[in-house]
Scaffold this active site. Structure first.
Site, short mmCIF file in Angstrom:
data_model
loop_
_atom_site.label_atom_id
_atom_site.label_comp_id
_atom_site.label_asym_id
_atom_site.label_seq_id
_atom_site.Cartn_x
_atom_site.Cartn_y
_atom_site.Cartn_z
N ASN A 86 48.96 31.74 42.59
CA ASN A 86 48.59 31.54 41.19
C ASN A 86 49.71 30.76 40.51
OD1 ASN A 86 46.18 33.08 41.45
ND2 ASN A 86 47.37 34.97 41.25
N VAL A 95 53.80 37.14 37.51
CA VAL A 95 55.21 37.25 37.87
C VAL A 95 55.72 35.84 38.17
CG1 VAL A 95 56.90 38.23 39.47
CG2 VAL A 95 54.90 39.59 38.79
N HIS A 99 55.46 33.27 44.85
CA HIS A 99 54.97 34.19 45.88
C HIS A 99 53.59 33.76 46.34
CE1 HIS A 99 53.76 35.68 41.92
NE2 HIS A 99 52.67 36.20 42.50
N HIS A 101 50.09 35.29 47.84
CA HIS A 101 49.28 36.48 48.12
C HIS A 101 48.63 36.28 49.49
CE1 HIS A 101 49.04 38.02 43.85
NE2 HIS A 101 49.34 36.76 43.60
P1 5GP Z 1 50.59 37.01 40.17
O1 5GP Z 1 49.68 37.57 39.14
O2 5GP Z 1 51.89 36.55 39.53
O3 5GP Z 1 49.98 35.95 41.04
O4 5GP Z 1 50.92 38.19 41.18
C1 5GP Z 1 51.85 39.19 40.91
C2 5GP Z 1 51.51 40.35 41.80
O5 5GP Z 1 52.62 41.24 41.82
C3 5GP Z 1 50.31 41.18 41.32
O6 5GP Z 1 49.31 41.20 42.33
C4 5GP Z 1 50.89 42.56 41.06
O7 5GP Z 1 50.03 43.62 41.43
C5 5GP Z 1 52.16 42.54 41.91
N1 5GP Z 1 53.23 43.40 41.42
C6 5GP Z 1 53.69 43.44 40.14
N2 5GP Z 1 54.70 44.31 40.06
C7 5GP Z 1 54.89 44.82 41.30
C8 5GP Z 1 55.80 45.78 41.84
O8 5GP Z 1 56.67 46.34 41.16
N3 5GP Z 1 55.69 46.05 43.16
C9 5GP Z 1 54.77 45.45 43.97
N4 5GP Z 1 54.75 45.80 45.25
N5 5GP Z 1 53.89 44.54 43.49
C10 5GP Z 1 53.95 44.23 42.17
#
Ligand code: 5GP
Length: 113
Positions: A86, A95, A99, A101
């Protein structure tokens, strides 16, 4: 600059279920899984989003792609998985620390939502 949540995972300030780690990246299970298997493969270098990566990150980005293969092999999902990055608010990035997924264990649809 305050640390990203993923930097805190890397430094072990926050616990995570880690499945792989090397000098360049770390992989751990997502806290809010969107599939039976949902792992995040995170760069140790903080690049806020893919669109901010530069030429100097070429080796790191290549390494990351190869580690997708390793991690999916290790998790026994190598034949069926989806990878997602994303980038920015309209793509639902939450975040700002690069990263990938890695999702598996259910049927995915196309186009994605
Ligand atoms: P984004 O929305 O930025 O593509 O993905 C961020 C991901 O980080 C989300 O799927 C969310 O569930 C995961 N996430 C956020 N905080 C934490 C955390 O403290 N620990 C873990 N293991 N995953 C997290």
């Amino acid at each position: 600059m305050s640390k990203t949540i993923f930097e805190k995972v890397i430094s072990r300030e926050i616990k995570a279920d880690i499945v792989y780690e090397d000098n360049w990246c770390i992989a751990f299970h997502d806290i809010n899984p969107q599939a039976p298997v949902h792992v995040l493969l995170v760069t140790k270098k903080v690049i806020p989003k893919l669109s901010e990566a530069s030429e100097e990150d070429a080796e790191l980005l290549g390494h990351l792609m190869l580690k997708v293969a390793d991690v999916t092999h290790k998790l026994n999902i190598k034949d069926n998985f989806r990878v997602v990055i994303n980038n920015g608010p309209m793509a639902c990035q939450t975040v700002y620390h690069l990263h990938i997924h890695i999702l598996s264990g259910r049927m995915f649809h196309w186009p994605p939502g």
